[in-house]
Motif scaffolding. Structure first.
Motif, PDB file in Angstrom:
ATOM      1  N   ARG A 184       0.828  -1.202   0.000  1.00  0.00           N
ATOM      2  CA  ARG A 184       0.000   0.000   0.000  1.00  0.00           C
ATOM      3  C   ARG A 184       0.875   1.269   0.000  1.00  0.00           C
ATOM      4  N   VAL A 185       2.181   1.075  -0.170  1.00  0.00           N
ATOM      5  CA  VAL A 185       3.111   2.197  -0.349  1.00  0.00           C
ATOM      6  C   VAL A 185       3.510   2.185  -1.820  1.00  0.00           C
ATOM      7  N   VAL A 186       3.031   3.161  -2.547  1.00  0.00           N
ATOM      8  CA  VAL A 186       3.140   3.187  -4.007  1.00  0.00           C
ATOM      9  C   VAL A 186       4.381   3.975  -4.420  1.00  0.00           C
ATOM     10  N   LYS A 187       5.300   3.307  -5.100  1.00  0.00           N
ATOM     11  CA  LYS A 187       6.476   4.007  -5.624  1.00  0.00           C
ATOM     12  C   LYS A 187       6.085   4.636  -6.960  1.00  0.00           C
ATOM     13  N   HIS A 188       5.745   5.922  -6.880  1.00  0.00           N
ATOM     14  CA  HIS A 188       5.414   6.707  -8.074  1.00  0.00           C
ATOM     15  C   HIS A 188       6.629   6.737  -8.996  1.00  0.00           C
ATOM     16  N   TYR A 189       6.369   6.654 -10.304  1.00  0.00           N
ATOM     17  CA  TYR A 189       7.459   6.557 -11.297  1.00  0.00           C
ATOM     18  C   TYR A 189       8.375   5.398 -10.911  1.00  0.00           C
ATOM     19  N   GLY A 190       7.743   4.270 -10.631  1.00  0.00           N
ATOM     20  CA  GLY A 190       8.459   3.140 -10.057  1.00  0.00           C
ATOM     21  C   GLY A 190       9.162   2.272 -11.084  1.00  0.00           C
ATOM     22  N   SER A 191       9.824   1.240 -10.557  1.00  0.00           N
ATOM     23  CA  SER A 191      10.532   0.252 -11.366  1.00  0.00           C
ATOM     24  C   SER A 191      10.291  -1.122 -10.753  1.00  0.00           C
ATOM     25  N   PRO A 192      10.446  -2.179 -11.543  1.00  0.00           N
ATOM     26  CA  PRO A 192      10.112  -3.510 -11.047  1.00  0.00           C
ATOM     27  C   PRO A 192      10.982  -3.986  -9.889  1.00  0.00           C
ATOM     28  N   ASP A 193      12.148  -3.359  -9.667  1.00  0.00           N
ATOM     29  CA  ASP A 193      13.048  -3.832  -8.617  1.00  0.00           C
ATOM     30  C   ASP A 193      12.673  -3.326  -7.222  1.00  0.00           C
ATOM     31  N   THR A 194      11.595  -2.564  -7.113  1.00  0.00           N
ATOM     32  CA  THR A 194      11.222  -2.033  -5.805  1.00  0.00           C
ATOM     33  C   THR A 194      10.429  -3.060  -5.000  1.00  0.00           C
ATOM     34  N   PRO A 195      10.675  -3.138  -3.670  1.00  0.00           N
ATOM     35  CA  PRO A 195       9.823  -3.966  -2.821  1.00  0.00           C
ATOM     36  C   PRO A 195       8.512  -3.268  -2.460  1.00  0.00           C
ATOM     37  N   LEU A 196       8.372  -2.017  -2.859  1.00  0.00           N
ATOM     38  CA  LEU A 196       7.123  -1.282  -2.688  1.00  0.00           C
ATOM     39  C   LEU A 196       6.198  -1.642  -3.856  1.00  0.00           C
ATOM     40  N   HIS A 197       4.999  -1.063  -3.869  1.00  0.00           N
ATOM     41  CA  HIS A 197       4.116  -1.283  -5.016  1.00  0.00           C
ATOM     42  C   HIS A 197       4.565  -0.391  -6.172  1.00  0.00           C
ATOM     43  N   PRO A 198       4.904  -0.968  -7.331  1.00  0.00           N
ATOM     44  CA  PRO A 198       5.372  -0.136  -8.443  1.00  0.00           C
ATOM     45  C   PRO A 198       4.226   0.452  -9.261  1.00  0.00           C
ATOM     46  N   SER A 199       4.239   1.777  -9.399  1.00  0.00           N
ATOM     47  CA  SER A 199       3.364   2.449 -10.347  1.00  0.00           C
ATOM     48  C   SER A 199       4.242   2.836 -11.528  1.00  0.00           C
ATOM     49  N   LEU A 200       4.031   2.185 -12.658  1.00  0.00           N
ATOM     50  CA  LEU A 200       4.937   2.305 -13.791  1.00  0.00           C
ATOM     51  C   LEU A 200       4.426   3.307 -14.820  1.00  0.00           C
ATOM     52  N   ILE A 201       5.339   4.085 -15.373  1.00  0.00           N
ATOM     53  CA  ILE A 201       4.992   4.934 -16.506  1.00  0.00           C
ATOM     54  C   ILE A 201       4.415   4.040 -17.606  1.00  0.00           C
ATOM     55  N   ALA A 202       3.360   4.493 -18.250  1.00  0.00           N
ATOM     56  CA  ALA A 202       2.564   3.649 -19.146  1.00  0.00           C
ATOM     57  C   ALA A 202       3.390   2.927 -20.199  1.00  0.00           C
ATOM     58  N   LYS A 203       4.448   3.551 -20.689  1.00  0.00           N
ATOM     59  CA  LYS A 203       5.243   2.936 -21.769  1.00  0.00           C
ATOM     60  C   LYS A 203       6.403   2.088 -21.256  1.00  0.00           C
ATOM     61  N   HIS A 204       6.438   1.783 -19.956  1.00  0.00           N
ATOM     62  CA  HIS A 204       7.556   1.039 -19.370  1.00  0.00           C
ATOM     63  C   HIS A 204       7.704  -0.323 -20.057  1.00  0.00           C
TER      64      HIS A 204
END
Length: 276
Positions: A184-204
């Protein structure tokens, strides 16, 4: 406009009728097939607010709520996310001490939490600077972030985090210490390597692989809606466009779309995503 077959949710977008295209950008999102947005409050200075206390952020939050109403009138379902941008600390320390700046930011988060408790917003926003800062500013920023996590625990809400690129594994440790589930902790502009929830830029480029692995993630445009930076970070149509592009190319299915844009969003934010 064709009726959407599945929800399409932008997890992090800004709409600014003063400095940007405003509701016209929201209409672009809708016409492209978008259905739901998480409208994130902008930094105080972009709305000509120069806070000296936490209560001053109410002007930013009230404007965000007003804009949310304008977006809702277009037919887009909108969920406000309110908080204090981590770069505020660099602006505030130009006119007050570091300790005072951290106090103002914590007060702003306290103010945002009241909006969540009153049902006016669904989540909080915090983080730490994504650029190089002094050890003192970094320590104070982490203190502010810890305060945001404590508020998220009290409010039983999600927290969007704006921070440096990379996994930010220490923030996951901070979340656990605060009693907040890392999903429930969202890493904005995230990446798959995060242990947080990744919010990915649409074209990732990692999205198809994450879909195959069933890793929960969400999609965002991080559209800033500033006339001085048109299309930054990506345009308001990007989440629906890339979702449909992946669907048409066979890289994802409609079932995947529901999982990304409805089921996962619901699990993270505690909201129910339905087609309007």
């Amino acid at each position: 406009m064709r009726f959407p077959k599945f929800p399409v949710t932008d997890d992090h977008i800004h709409i600014d009728p003063v400095n940007g295209r405003g509701v016209e950008a929201a209409k672009d999102f809708l016409r492209a097939g978008g259905t739901h947005v998480f409208l994130v409050s902008k930094p105080s200075w972009s709305l000509s607010v120069h806070p000296s206390s936490g209560a001053d952020f109410a002007r930013v939050f009230d404007e965000t709520i007003r804009i949310a109403g304008m977006i809702a009138d277009t037919g887009v379902v909108v969920y406000p996310v309110l908080g204090v941008h981590p770069a505020e600390i660099s602006r505030l320390t130009d006119r007050m001490s570091l300790e005072e700046a951290a106090g103002v930011m914590k007060g702003g988060l306290d103010c945002a939490a009241r909006y969540v408790q009153e049902g006016k917003a669904v989540a909080l926003k915090s983080g730490r600077p994504h650029y190089d800062v002094s050890p003192g500013i970094l320590a104070a920023s982490n203190e502010v972030l810890a305060h945001a996590l404590a508020l998220a625990y009290e409010c039983r809400c999600a927290l969007q985090v704006h921070a440096e690129s990379g996994p930010c594994a220490d923030i996951a440790d901070m979340a656990r210490q605060a009693g907040v589930a890392t999903d429930r902790v969202v890493k904005h502009y995230g990446s798959p390597d995060t242990p947080l929830h990744p919010s990915l830029i649409a074209k990732h480029e990692a999205i198809p692989g994450l879909v195959r692995s069933k890793r929960p993630f969400t999609m965002e445009s991080d559209y800033m809606d500033e006339n001085s930076r048109p299309g930054a970070v990506t345009g308001p149509k990007s989440v629906p466009r890339y979702t449909n592009k992946l669907l048409e190319s066979g890289q994802i299915t409609e079932e995947d779309c529901f999982r990304i844009h409805a089921e996962t969003i619901g699990n993270v934010y505690g909201v129910t995503i339905l087609l309007p």
